[in-house]
Design a protein around this motif. Sequence first.
Motif, PDB file in Angstrom:
ATOM      1  N   LEU A   1      -5.799   4.051   5.154  1.00  0.00           N
ATOM      2  CA  LEU A   1      -4.728   4.445   4.231  1.00  0.00           C
ATOM      3  C   LEU A   1      -3.968   3.182   3.851  1.00  0.00           C
ATOM      4  CD1 LEU A   1      -3.200   7.761   4.168  1.00  0.00           C
ATOM      5  CD2 LEU A   1      -1.509   5.985   3.992  1.00  0.00           C
ATOM      6  N   ASP A   2      -4.614   2.329   3.034  1.00  0.00           N
ATOM      7  CA  ASP A   2      -3.912   1.077   2.686  1.00  0.00           C
ATOM      8  C   ASP A   2      -4.158   0.677   1.240  1.00  0.00           C
ATOM      9  OD1 ASP A   2      -6.520   0.579   2.906  1.00  0.00           O
ATOM     10  OD2 ASP A   2      -6.363  -0.910   4.522  1.00  0.00           O
ATOM     11  N   ASP A   3      -4.634   1.617   0.434  1.00  0.00           N
ATOM     12  CA  ASP A   3      -4.898   1.302  -0.964  1.00  0.00           C
ATOM     13  C   ASP A   3      -3.612   1.473  -1.750  1.00  0.00           C
ATOM     14  OD1 ASP A   3      -5.917   0.893  -3.401  1.00  0.00           O
ATOM     15  OD2 ASP A   3      -7.139   2.720  -3.506  1.00  0.00           O
ATOM     16  N   GLN A   4      -3.053   0.367  -2.209  1.00  0.00           N
ATOM     17  CA  GLN A   4      -1.751   0.476  -2.880  1.00  0.00           C
ATOM     18  C   GLN A   4      -1.934   1.015  -4.298  1.00  0.00           C
ATOM     19  OE1 GLN A   4       0.491  -3.067  -4.114  1.00  0.00           O
ATOM     20  NE2 GLN A   4       2.029  -2.371  -2.677  1.00  0.00           N
ATOM     21  N   ILE A   5      -1.362   2.216  -4.559  1.00  0.00           N
ATOM     22  CA  ILE A   5      -1.580   2.784  -5.898  1.00  0.00           C
ATOM     23  C   ILE A   5      -0.332   2.670  -6.765  1.00  0.00           C
ATOM     24  CG2 ILE A   5      -3.361   4.422  -5.172  1.00  0.00           C
ATOM     25  CD1 ILE A   5      -1.205   6.579  -5.076  1.00  0.00           C
ATOM     26  N   PHE A   6       0.772   2.185  -6.185  1.00  0.00           N
ATOM     27  CA  PHE A   6       2.001   2.101  -6.989  1.00  0.00           C
ATOM     28  C   PHE A   6       2.923   1.071  -6.345  1.00  0.00           C
ATOM     29  CE2 PHE A   6       6.490   3.218  -7.331  1.00  0.00           C
ATOM     30  CZ  PHE A   6       6.661   3.513  -8.672  1.00  0.00           C
ATOM     31  N   ILE A   7       3.506   0.204  -7.170  1.00  0.00           N
ATOM     32  CA  ILE A   7       4.586  -0.648  -6.659  1.00  0.00           C
ATOM     33  C   ILE A   7       5.554  -0.925  -7.790  1.00  0.00           C
ATOM     34  CG2 ILE A   7       3.196  -2.727  -7.067  1.00  0.00           C
ATOM     35  CD1 ILE A   7       4.864  -3.959  -4.735  1.00  0.00           C
TER      36      ILE A   7
ATOM     37  N   ILE B   1      -0.402  -2.082   7.543  1.00  0.00           N
ATOM     38  CA  ILE B   1      -0.077  -2.653   6.232  1.00  0.00           C
ATOM     39  C   ILE B   1       0.953  -3.749   6.465  1.00  0.00           C
ATOM     40  CG2 ILE B   1       0.814  -2.136   3.935  1.00  0.00           C
ATOM     41  CD1 ILE B   1       0.104   0.849   4.600  1.00  0.00           C
ATOM     42  N   LYS B   2       0.542  -5.012   6.158  1.00  0.00           N
ATOM     43  CA  LYS B   2       1.475  -6.110   6.424  1.00  0.00           C
ATOM     44  C   LYS B   2       1.935  -6.782   5.146  1.00  0.00           C
ATOM     45  CE  LYS B   2       0.275  -7.190  11.104  1.00  0.00           C
ATOM     46  NZ  LYS B   2      -0.392  -8.069  12.026  1.00  0.00           N
ATOM     47  N   TYR B   3       1.020  -6.937   4.219  1.00  0.00           N
ATOM     48  CA  TYR B   3       1.354  -7.666   3.003  1.00  0.00           C
ATOM     49  C   TYR B   3       1.159  -6.748   1.817  1.00  0.00           C
ATOM     50  CZ  TYR B   3       1.133 -11.839   5.838  1.00  0.00           C
ATOM     51  OH  TYR B   3       1.358 -12.765   6.788  1.00  0.00           O
ATOM     52  N   TYR B   4       1.835  -7.095   0.734  1.00  0.00           N
ATOM     53  CA  TYR B   4       1.502  -6.401  -0.509  1.00  0.00           C
ATOM     54  C   TYR B   4       0.090  -6.790  -0.881  1.00  0.00           C
ATOM     55  CZ  TYR B   4       6.294  -5.090  -1.283  1.00  0.00           C
ATOM     56  OH  TYR B   4       7.526  -4.523  -1.181  1.00  0.00           O
ATOM     57  N   ASP B   5      -0.673  -5.840  -1.312  1.00  0.00           N
ATOM     58  CA  ASP B   5      -1.992  -6.207  -1.813  1.00  0.00           C
ATOM     59  C   ASP B   5      -1.886  -6.646  -3.261  1.00  0.00           C
ATOM     60  OD1 ASP B   5      -2.830  -5.463   0.579  1.00  0.00           O
ATOM     61  OD2 ASP B   5      -3.567  -3.469   0.000  1.00  0.00           O
ATOM     62  N   GLY B   6      -0.691  -6.517  -3.815  1.00  0.00           N
ATOM     63  CA  GLY B   6      -0.536  -6.848  -5.230  1.00  0.00           C
ATOM     64  C   GLY B   6      -0.624  -8.345  -5.439  1.00  0.00           C
ATOM     65  N   PHE B   7      -0.366  -8.786  -6.662  1.00  0.00           N
ATOM     66  CA  PHE B   7      -0.466 -10.200  -7.009  1.00  0.00           C
ATOM     67  C   PHE B   7       0.671 -10.979  -6.367  1.00  0.00           C
ATOM     68  CE2 PHE B   7       2.112  -7.970  -9.992  1.00  0.00           C
ATOM     69  CZ  PHE B   7       3.199  -8.812 -10.215  1.00  0.00           C
ATOM     70  N   MET B   8       1.708 -10.268  -5.899  1.00  0.00           N
ATOM     71  CA  MET B   8       2.887 -10.977  -5.407  1.00  0.00           C
ATOM     72  C   MET B   8       2.539 -11.746  -4.135  1.00  0.00           C
ATOM     73  SD  MET B   8       5.063  -9.341  -7.473  1.00  0.00           S
ATOM     74  CE  MET B   8       6.694  -9.557  -6.831  1.00  0.00           C
ATOM     75  N   GLY B   9       1.789 -11.075  -3.252  1.00  0.00           N
ATOM     76  CA  GLY B   9       1.414 -11.744  -2.018  1.00  0.00           C
ATOM     77  C   GLY B   9       2.594 -12.002  -1.100  1.00  0.00           C
TER      78      GLY B   9
END
Length: 1334
Positions: free
Chosen positions: A1013-1019, A1289-1297
């Motif tokens: 359960l770590d697929d980020q679908i919204f930020i 879940i430790k980091y954003y998976d987004g581009f922000m990093g």
Amino acid sequence: MKMDSDLLHSPAVGLTEEEEADMNDWKLPLTFMKKRHLEKIEGSKALAQSWRMKDRMKTVSVALVLCLNVGVDPPDVVKTSPCARLECWIDPLSMSPQKALETIGANLQKQYENWQPRARYKQSLDPTVDEVKKLCTSLRRNAKEERVLFHYNGHGVPRPTVNGEIWVFNKNYTQYIPLSIYDLQTWMGSPSIFVYDCSNAGIIVKSFKQFALQREQELEVAAINPSHPLAQMPLPPSMKNCIQLAACEANELLPMNPDLPADLFTSCLTTPIKIALRWFCMQKSAKLVPGVTLDLIEKIPGRLNDRRTPLGELNWIFTAITDTIAWNVLPRDLFQKLFRQDLLVASLFRNFLLAERIMRSYNCTPVSSPRLPPTYMHAMWQAWDLAVDICLSQLPTIIEEGTAFRHSPFFAEQLTAFQVWLTMGVENRNPPEQLPIVLQVLLSQVHRLRALNLLGQFLDLGPWAVSLALSVGIFPYVLKLLQSSARELRPQLVFIWAKILAVDSSCQADLVKDNGHKYFLSVLADSYMPAEHRTMAVFILAVIVNNYNTGQEACLQGNLIANCLEQLSDPHPLLRQWVAICLGRIWQNFEPARWCGVRDSAHEKLYTLLSDPIPEVRCAAVFALGTFVGNSAERTDHSTTIDHNVAMMLAQLINDGSPVVRKELVVALSHLVVQYESNFCTVALQFIEEEKNYVVPSPANAAEPGNMTPVRDSPAIPRLRSVNSYTNIRAVTTARNLNKSLQNLNLNEEGGPAAFSPGNLSTSSSASSTLGSPDNDEYILSFETIDKMRRVSSYSSLNSLIGVSFNSVYTQIWRVLLHLAADPFPEVSDLAMKVLNSIAYKATMNARPQRILDSGSLTQSAPASPTSKGTHIHQAGGSPPMPSTSSSSLTNEVPKPPAREQPATRPPYTPTLGGQAPHSHQFPRTRKMFDKGPEQAAEDGEEPGGHRNYVSLALQTGLCDWSAKYFAQPVMKIPEEHDLESQVRMERQWRFLRNARVRRQSRVITQRGISRLDDQIFINRNPGVPSVVKFHPFNTCIAVADKDSICFWDWEKSERLDYFYNGNPRYTRITAMEYLNGHDCSLLLTATDDGALRVWKNFADQKNPEMVTAWQGLSDMLPTTRGAGMVVDWEQETGLLMTSGDVRVIRIWDTDREMKVQDIPTGADSCVTSLSCDSQRSLIVAGLGDGSVRVFDRRMGPSECRVMTYREHGAWVVKAHLQKETDGNIISVSVNGDVRFFEPRTPDSINVLQTVKGLTALDIHPQANLFACGSMNQFIAVYNANGDVISNIKYYDGFMGQRIGAISCLAFHPHWPHLAVGSNDYYMSIYSAEKRLR
């Protein structure tokens, strides 16, 4: 997680469960969806009623002018031979000319007397000009302002001339003499009616209008020019009110058919049935009725005015038909004028419709002024022909064999047609043609019940139908029927009158005048009548006594009060409600009724309704008790005692769950305040003093909006009413900025007084008053002052200050009003602010000394120094512990400019007037509540303009008028939601199908098992730091609350839908949210840590969010820095809301009744941190701050309801969750990360898992058996039921990093495997299971 694979593939089992769930959607009750939540509480706009005749008239005098000159034909008419001879049904040649003339005159008079027996009749037979003049002037003189009729028969003189003349004779009948219509107008005056029976009669009508116009113009000239001969004359009357009926057009001759009378027009107007029957016999179709001859018609049995005889019945049918044709064809106002204003005029015009039909068949067109649309082709004439046919076909047997007369089916058939219109119709269409006939039928006993029934159904269509029926003239009929003693008519009459009075309450006077109120008193007292009919009767009586003294007296004598009191405990809620309203209205400003109520201890009997399950009934009871104390007659000790008792009973409703009730409560208390104004002024001054001298310490660091340490802000800023008045509240950012700018206004904290310019002043003073207060006037007591007063009064013991005599009802009521001024529902607090400010204003005005100030120097008031008394009270510990480094007063964030003070009763530290207090600079200035800013000192006699409007307290809520709307709206119609074809129903069906789809698809996913359960679908970055998140159960919306606002996101489209301000005071925060009616029309409930609950609608769509309701869920919560705040759990099936938090009880609210139903003591000394309930088992599980988990059974009494206590956790319980299945377990987690599973019947845990220590947030997925933990060290772990970590879940998976900020909140979706996470750096993200599963 074990999974039964067989189960998954057997569609039957899956289906039934699913269908069951979908059926449950239909069964689930909806909360806060009653009328009182959906519409504004106000009466309907009153329709202007035009049905009452402004000027009823009578025709009092009749001039019959006959110019026949029997035996001599006028030169300009060539008569046929044979020719029409009969005049008034007499053959003039059958006797001597003089005798004939007199007989004809006498006959004409008799024919008119049938229609108007009471008028004065004067005949003028073959007159001269002088005789006509004498006759007309004398009749006008006697008639004064009433109507006069002029009947002219010109069969023996030439035709009227184009110059506007008719002809009469000279003295010895050797010449015809012209008589000008202009002169006739002058002699007859106005109002008059003219009937012309002669050839070319249309010419007279034209000339008449021309002369009338000429008169108007002459008058206008005379008005401008004083030397004009007309200027000195008395004003001649306007000819606009004159009515004319002429036998034919200007170029037509009268018919000469020998079978017809010569005065055919007069016969139609005065003997309509006789001529109509003759004419019927002359048509070809009459041959279809064998054996009927003209002679036989003369022998029809019966009298015209006896409806049971053949002749009378025909006359009755004729009246009904002509009335109906007129009502359907004429414009409404013309119909009123011609057919309802004057009995004789109405009869003549009804008969005129017949004249038009008959004479047109002989190429003659009768003319009228005012002109009528053509009616001779109207379909109702066919019904007349049928009725005549049926009647005449019986004649031969009746006359020859004496058989009984069979009554006509006409009225029964017309009622059937009306019924068809009622049952088959659509909403918007033409009114039913038969309405006037229904009116006629009310006269007949045979059809009366059915007619009343249908009339009731028609009136039920809405106010427009009532207005129509009144304009037809229903009123006198139903008024007269109240004298009938027939029991079977009672339900219909009560229903009809309720409908009429709901639309036009002015009928109260007519009812009392005709003793109609007695009818309804007897219905109310009749215990055999069904409750809904007694409800309507009491509603009618409530309208009769409403602001109408004569009605109050009449009903008091009719024993209304005792009658009402007997029905207060009736099981029918609407009846209880209206009985209470009726009582409240009968003694409103009417002392005798109040004393009658006292003798029957009415107030004590009303107390039981204060805890009624129906909010509207509680409201009505509060209204009744409010007007009971609001009587301003002589005061005696007895009445004062009663007032005090009532006040203290009312005060108990301070925390009622319904804002409608609390609004009514403020108004009721305002009556008391007005009664005992001086006592309240004294209390107000004491409180004002107390507030000035008592400093509540505020936290050292005024938290900036960005700074997230959860300190309690000082409550200086008033509640921003950006939401209150349903204005646009998307602009919350402005509210934020305003908060900031208000903080920056603290100019003279250190240095001397800053120079304030008037421009500068206005911003600060308006900001410090209640923002957006209803009249936008500057209040004396600002919101923060009142708020501080409220809290001061709860900390300090006022008794010591005020002295025993005043620790009284007045102090208590003042506190109640202070509490209501801080009500979470804006309309309640606005009303309470008005009452408080009105008294504060009067108190400070009265206490203000005469002008000793010199207007040059404005004095400054010294601040309150923190006295030892203050600190002592503080330690006593009413207030939460706070760093008290800064001794600034709570209210000093919005400083007032240095202004003069009007000293109240000797302020303790006022420096010498006029002088500057030397030490005043060292203290921050407190806002004095009656500083008015540096306006010029008001003149002694004048009051500062801003306050005038609330000095006189005439508050009222629209409750009674709003309740009356029920009777004006359709009662019998099926509601829209039950109509299978309606849009409301279709939308609901669509929502329930969507719910079923979400349940089905999410079940498939969770049954497959979730391994990650770590697929980020919204930020997205939220406008405020997320403190609570809540997924909507079925659509793609998520609500994110920060401290005092709520943001809505669509997590699928990743867009922001809405952001609005929740309206809680600055020192409070939102600590819980729930979706109510999530399966249908969703509402959002927010709970704040001061114990207030607010419910919102219209969010996350294009409309403006509106507050549906708000109430104080927990009254004694003190907002603390690190408390649990308020926790709630919602049960849709039962409509119960469990609330708890920093209190020692679990309070259960029933949202249907909007009242507290139960307080369950927790038996612990720490706060409740989590609640979970199961309606099937009536269990409530509470997690507490001391680590215990307690289980309560709400079916048991307060002492034995705690059925289990688990003390296995050593620290604060973050979440306790009760699984909803029948054998569901309790899962609880503490800060230390230990997850424990309990079986409610066993004393020890059945399983323990250890997760990370230092938990800050946790949620459990109800379907998928997952739980997620957010911890101090900024990562989220997701575990399955066996305690295995499936995702970290430790980091954003987004581009922000970038790293996650400290986690502030997290929540699972109730169905999908989605986890929402909010963090302290404003970010809001949602994680889900991997894509292939979804």
